[in-house]
Design a protein around this motif. Structure first.
Motif, short mmCIF file in Angstrom:
data_model
loop_
_atom_site.label_atom_id
_atom_site.label_comp_id
_atom_site.label_asym_id
_atom_site.label_seq_id
_atom_site.Cartn_x
_atom_site.Cartn_y
_atom_site.Cartn_z
N SER A 343 0.82 -1.22 0.00
CA SER A 343 0.00 0.00 0.00
C SER A 343 0.85 1.26 0.00
N ASN A 344 0.38 2.23 -0.75
CA ASN A 344 1.06 3.51 -0.84
C ASN A 344 0.92 4.29 0.47
N ARG A 345 1.98 5.04 0.77
CA ARG A 345 1.95 5.88 1.96
C ARG A 345 1.39 7.24 1.59
N VAL A 346 0.64 7.80 2.50
CA VAL A 346 0.21 9.19 2.34
C VAL A 346 0.23 9.80 3.73
N MET A 347 0.08 11.13 3.77
CA MET A 347 -0.04 11.74 5.07
C MET A 347 -1.50 12.11 5.30
N GLY A 348 -1.98 11.74 6.45
CA GLY A 348 -3.34 12.06 6.84
C GLY A 348 -3.31 12.38 8.32
N VAL A 349 -4.02 13.43 8.72
CA VAL A 349 -4.02 13.82 10.12
C VAL A 349 -5.40 13.51 10.68
N VAL A 350 -5.43 12.63 11.68
CA VAL A 350 -6.73 12.15 12.17
C VAL A 350 -7.22 12.94 13.39
N ASN A 351 -6.32 13.70 14.00
CA ASN A 351 -6.74 14.49 15.16
C ASN A 351 -6.05 15.85 15.04
N PRO A 352 -6.60 16.70 14.17
CA PRO A 352 -5.82 17.84 13.67
C PRO A 352 -5.61 19.00 14.66
N LEU A 353 -4.42 19.54 14.62
CA LEU A 353 -4.06 20.77 15.36
C LEU A 353 -3.40 21.69 14.34
N LYS A 354 -3.91 22.93 14.27
CA LYS A 354 -3.40 23.85 13.24
C LYS A 354 -2.04 24.43 13.64
N VAL A 355 -1.17 24.54 12.65
CA VAL A 355 0.14 25.16 12.85
C VAL A 355 0.30 26.27 11.82
N VAL A 356 0.61 27.49 12.28
CA VAL A 356 0.86 28.59 11.36
C VAL A 356 2.36 28.84 11.33
N ILE A 357 2.92 28.79 10.13
CA ILE A 357 4.36 29.01 10.01
C ILE A 357 4.56 30.49 9.67
N THR A 358 4.85 31.24 10.70
CA THR A 358 4.74 32.70 10.62
C THR A 358 5.72 33.33 9.65
N ASN A 359 6.85 32.71 9.42
CA ASN A 359 7.82 33.32 8.49
C ASN A 359 7.73 32.72 7.09
N TYR A 360 6.67 32.00 6.81
CA TYR A 360 6.49 31.41 5.47
C TYR A 360 5.56 32.34 4.69
N PRO A 361 5.88 32.62 3.40
CA PRO A 361 5.07 33.58 2.64
C PRO A 361 3.59 33.15 2.57
N GLU A 362 2.72 34.15 2.71
CA GLU A 362 1.27 33.87 2.79
C GLU A 362 0.74 33.06 1.62
N ASP A 363 1.09 33.46 0.41
CA ASP A 363 0.42 32.83 -0.74
C ASP A 363 1.25 31.74 -1.40
N LEU A 364 2.37 31.46 -0.82
CA LEU A 364 3.25 30.47 -1.47
C LEU A 364 2.73 29.04 -1.20
N VAL A 365 2.73 28.23 -2.26
CA VAL A 365 2.49 26.80 -2.08
C VAL A 365 3.64 26.08 -2.78
N GLU A 366 4.39 25.30 -2.05
CA GLU A 366 5.50 24.56 -2.68
C GLU A 366 5.09 23.10 -2.83
N GLU A 367 5.68 22.47 -3.82
CA GLU A 367 5.39 21.05 -4.03
C GLU A 367 6.57 20.24 -3.51
N MET A 368 6.31 19.46 -2.50
CA MET A 368 7.36 18.61 -1.94
C MET A 368 7.30 17.23 -2.59
N ASP A 369 8.44 16.54 -2.59
CA ASP A 369 8.47 15.22 -3.21
C ASP A 369 8.30 14.12 -2.17
N GLY A 370 7.30 13.30 -2.37
CA GLY A 370 7.07 12.20 -1.44
C GLY A 370 7.31 10.86 -2.11
N VAL A 371 7.73 9.89 -1.31
CA VAL A 371 7.94 8.53 -1.82
C VAL A 371 6.66 7.74 -1.54
#
Ligand code: ATP
Ligand code: MG
Length: 559
Positions: A343-371
C-alpha cells in the motif's frame, strides 16, 4: 516412496498425508475436493479456512475443487447468499471453473436413492410426530425404542413415500427414516430422518418439491455423484461419518468418498456462526453483512483486508484435529505484513491541530516530493503541497513536554516529513477554556526536503497536511465488536457487544487522495492502514481503518 525433502514431508498436514498415501497406492489418480456452503448467510473467516483448504488441496495435487451449494433448507436460503458466496470465493482467489453445483440439482437422484433404500428394506415412513420421535430416541445412556411404524411393508412404504412427494400429507405428519439401529451408541444411527415434508418454495426448484432430503442423506450422495475423493469437513461431523458411510454402503454406490474431519477456526473477540451473524444484521447491531466490524469475508474486504492476507492467515493457522482459538491479532499481523508491501503511503491527520508558520510567505504553495512506498520502488512518488498553514496531530504536541518527548513542544524543533524543520514559538489558546487553538512556528528555509545543511539533528519527524490544499474526509475507526475474548461464553453474546466498536472522525488528507477509488488501500504514515469505503465519493472521501500500524496490544500483553 516419493522423493521429497525431509522438511517438506514434516510440514505436511494429516490430510495431505492421507492424499499422498491415496495417490501412492493408486486408490485415486485425480483428487477432487469440494467446498459445500449452505446459502443461508454470508461467508465468514471460518469458511475461508475451509475454502483455502479445499481449493488449496486441489491446486497442490493438481485436482479440482467443486463449489457446491448445500441447499436443502428452503426456508433459510436465498439467491442473494448464493451470489455473495460466489463473489467471496472468487475474491479470495479461487476458481471452480465448470464445477459449480447445487444439491438441489440432485433432488431427482436423491428421491430415487431413497426409493432404493425402501426397496432394500433399509428405510421406512414413520408417522411419529417430532416429540414422539424425540421420546423414542433414548439418550446417551439409554437405547432408543423402535418406532411402531418400523415394520411397514416395502409396498406400503413406497406408497406412503410417493404420497409424501405428492403432497398428500401435512408437514410434520410423516418422515422417511433410515432403518439402522435404535440401540446404537451413536445417536445419529438411531433411525435418522432422511426426508421431511416442507410445503415451501425453494430458491431454485420453486414448488416442484414438498419433501426435502436431510443434510446427512444429501451430503454423502452429492459427494458420490460428483466423484469427490476427499470430503473434508469440520470436527462436529465426525459422529456423522458412520451414517455417511452407511448410506453409501447400503446403496452400494460405485464410488465412496472419504470423509475427513479437521478443527474449525475459532477467533477471539468475535462470533462465527451464520445464525449469530444474521442476528447481528437483523437486529441492526451492525450495518449489514459487510459491516467492516463483521468477521465475514465481505466485511473484512470492506475493512481493507487484502485477500492475500486472509490466505496467509489460513496458511499460518494450519490444519489440525484439535479445536483451538486463534487470536484476532494474528489476522491483523497478516494484514500488516501484506499491506506494508503493497500500500502507498500518504499523510493524513486524524486528530488535527493547526500550525501557522509565521515566516512562510502567505500565498506560497511549494510542491514537496514524497515517496509512495519505500518497500516498492515501482510505486514511484508524488507531489505534496506545503503551505503557511498546516495541520499536525494533536498528540504530536505537548506544552509541558518531558525530555524524551521527541515531538513538538515550545522552543523545540522537529522535521516535517518531506518538508522543513520547524520550531514552535507560540501556543495560541482559547482565553476562556484554555484549549490549544493553534501553534505558531517558524521554519528554516535551508532545510527543504527535511535535511539540514549545517548537520543540525532533530529527533522527531512529524506528518502534516496543508490546511489550504488538504482535503477533509471522514474516517471510521474500528475496535473489537465484542468486549470479551469469547463472546459465545457470555451467555447472551448481544450483551457483550462493544458499544465503542465504531468511531467516526474527521481527518484531513493529502489532495492526491481525491483520485483514489473505492477499495484502494493506503497507509496513513504513522497512523495505520486505511481503505476507501465503497460509499466513498471524490468530494466526500470515506476511509475505513483496516488496522493500526503496530499491534497496540503487543506492548501490554505478554505472549
Ligand atoms: P455456521 O456454523 O457458521 O453456520 P456452517 O458449518 O453451518 O457454518 P456451512 O455453509 O454449512 O456453514 O459451511 C460450509 C463449509 O464451511 C463446511 O464444510 C463447514 O465445515 C465449513 N466451516 C464452517 N465454519 C467453519 C469454521 N469456523 N472453520 C472451518 N471451517 C468452517
Ligand atoms: Mg452447516
Amino acid at each position: 516412496m516419493s522423493e521429497k525433502p525431509e522438511e517438506e514431508v514434516e510440514t505436511r498436514n494429516f490430510i495431505e498425508n492421507i492424499i499422498d498415501g491415496d495417490l501412492e497406492t493408486k486408490k485415486h489418480s485425480k483428487i477432487i475436493t469440494r467446498f459445500p456452503p449452505e446459502p443461508n448467510g454470508y461467508l465468514h473467516i471460518g469458511h475461508a479456512k475451509s475454502i483455502c483448504l479445499n481449493f488449496g488441496l486441489a491446486k497442490q495435487f493438481e485436482g479440482v475443487c467443486h463449489l457446491r451449494f448445500d441447499d436443502t433448507n428452503p426456508e433459510k436460503e436465498d439467491t442473494e447468499y448464493v451470489e455473495s458466496i460466489r463473489e467471496d470465493v472468487r475474491w479470495l482467489g479461487w476458481e471452480w471453473g465448470e464445477n459449480n453445483f447445487f444439491a438441489s440439482d440432485y433432488f431427482d437422484h436423491l428421491y430415487d436413492f431413497a426409493v432404493q433404500l425402501i426397496e432394500l428394506g433399509k428405510a421406512f415412513v414413520c408417522d411419529l410426530d417430532a416429540d414422539q420421535v424425540k421420546a423414542y430416541r433414548g439418550n446417551l445412556k439409554e437405547p432408543g425404542k423402535e418406532s411402531p411404524f418400523r415394520n411397514r411393508s416395502v409396498e406400503e412404504n413406497l406408497d406412503l413415500f410417493e404420497g409424501m412427494k405428492k403432497g398428500l400429507f401435512e408437514e410434520g405428519s410423516k418422515v422417511l427414516r433410515a432403518k439402522i439401529d435404535m440401540a446404537s451408541p451413536n445417536m445419529n444411527m438411531r433411525d435418522p430422518a432422511l426426508y421431511r415434508i416442507r410445503k415451501v418454495n425453494h430458491h431454485r426448484t420453486g414448488n416442484k418439491w414438498c419433501i426435502y432430503p436431510m443434510y446427512d442423506f444429501t451430503h454423502c450422495l452429492s459427494d458420490m455423484l460428483e466423484g469427490i475423493t476427499h470430503s473434508v469437513c469440520t470436527l462436529e461431523f465426525e459422529d456423522h461419518r458412520p451414517l455417511y458411510d452407511w448410506v453409501l454402503e447400503s446403496l452400494e454406490t460405485p464410488c465412496h468418498p472419504q470423509q475427513i474431519e479437521f478443527a474449525r477456526l475459532n477467533l477471539t473477540h468475535t462470533v462465527m456462526s451464520k445464525r449469530k451473524l444474521l442476528k447481528l444484521v437483523e437486529e441492526g447491531h451492525v450495518q449489514g453483512w459487510d459491516d467492516p466490524r463483521m468477521p465475514t469475508i465481505s466485511g473484512l474486504r470492506r475493512r481493507g483486508y487484502p485477500a492475500a492476507a486472509i490466505r496467509e492467515f489460513c496458511d499460518r493457522i494450519g490444519i489440525a484435529k484439535r479445536n483451538n482459538v486463534i487470536e484476532f491479532s494474528l489476522l491483523e499481523f497478516c494484514a500488516r505484513s501484506i499491506l506494508n508491501k503493497t500500500s502507498n503511503r500518504v499523510m493524513g491527520v486524524v486528530n488535527p491541530l493547526k500550525v501557522v508558520i509565521t515566516n512562510y510567505p502567505e500565498d506560497l504553495v511549494e510542491e514537496m516530493d514524497g515517496v509512495n512506498n519505500p518497500e516498492d520502488d515501482s510505486a514511484g512518488g508524488r507531489k505534496i503541497p506545503f503551505s503557511r498553514e498546516i495541520y499536525i496531530e494533536k498528540e504530536d504536541f505537548m506544552e509541558e513536554a518531558p525530555k524524551k518527548f521527541f515531538r513538538l513542544a515550545p522552543g523545540r524543533e522537529v522535521r516535517l516529513r518531506y518538508a522543513y524543520y520547524i520550531t514552535c514559538q507560540d501556543v495560541v489558546k482559547d482565553p476562556k477554556t484554555g484549549e490549544i487553538l493553534e501553534l505558531h512556528c517558524t521554519y528554516d528555509p535551508e532545510t527543504r526536503g527535511g535535511g539540514s545543511p549545517d548537520g543540525r539533528k532533530v529527533k522527531g519527524t512529524l506528518h502534516w497536511v496543508s490546511a489550504s490544499k488538504g482535503v477533509w474526509a471522514k474516517a471510521n475507526l474500528y475496535d473489537n465488536l465484542f468486549t470479551q475474548e469469547s463472546p459465545e461464553e457470555a451467555g447472551d453474546f448481544i450483551e457483550v457487544l462493544n458499544s465503542e466498536s465504531l468511531k467516526e472522525i474527521d481527518c484531513i488528507v493529502e489532495p492526491y487522495l481525491k483520485e483514489s477509488l473505492a477499495g484502494d488501500r493506503i497507509q496513513f504514515e504513522r497512523i495505520g492502514y486505511f481503505c476507501l469505503d465503497k460509499d466513498s465519493k471524490p468530494e466526500e472521501l470515506l476511509f475505513n481503518r483496516t488496522v493500526t500500524l503496530r499491534d497496540s496490544w503487543a506492548k501490554t500483553k505478554k505472549k
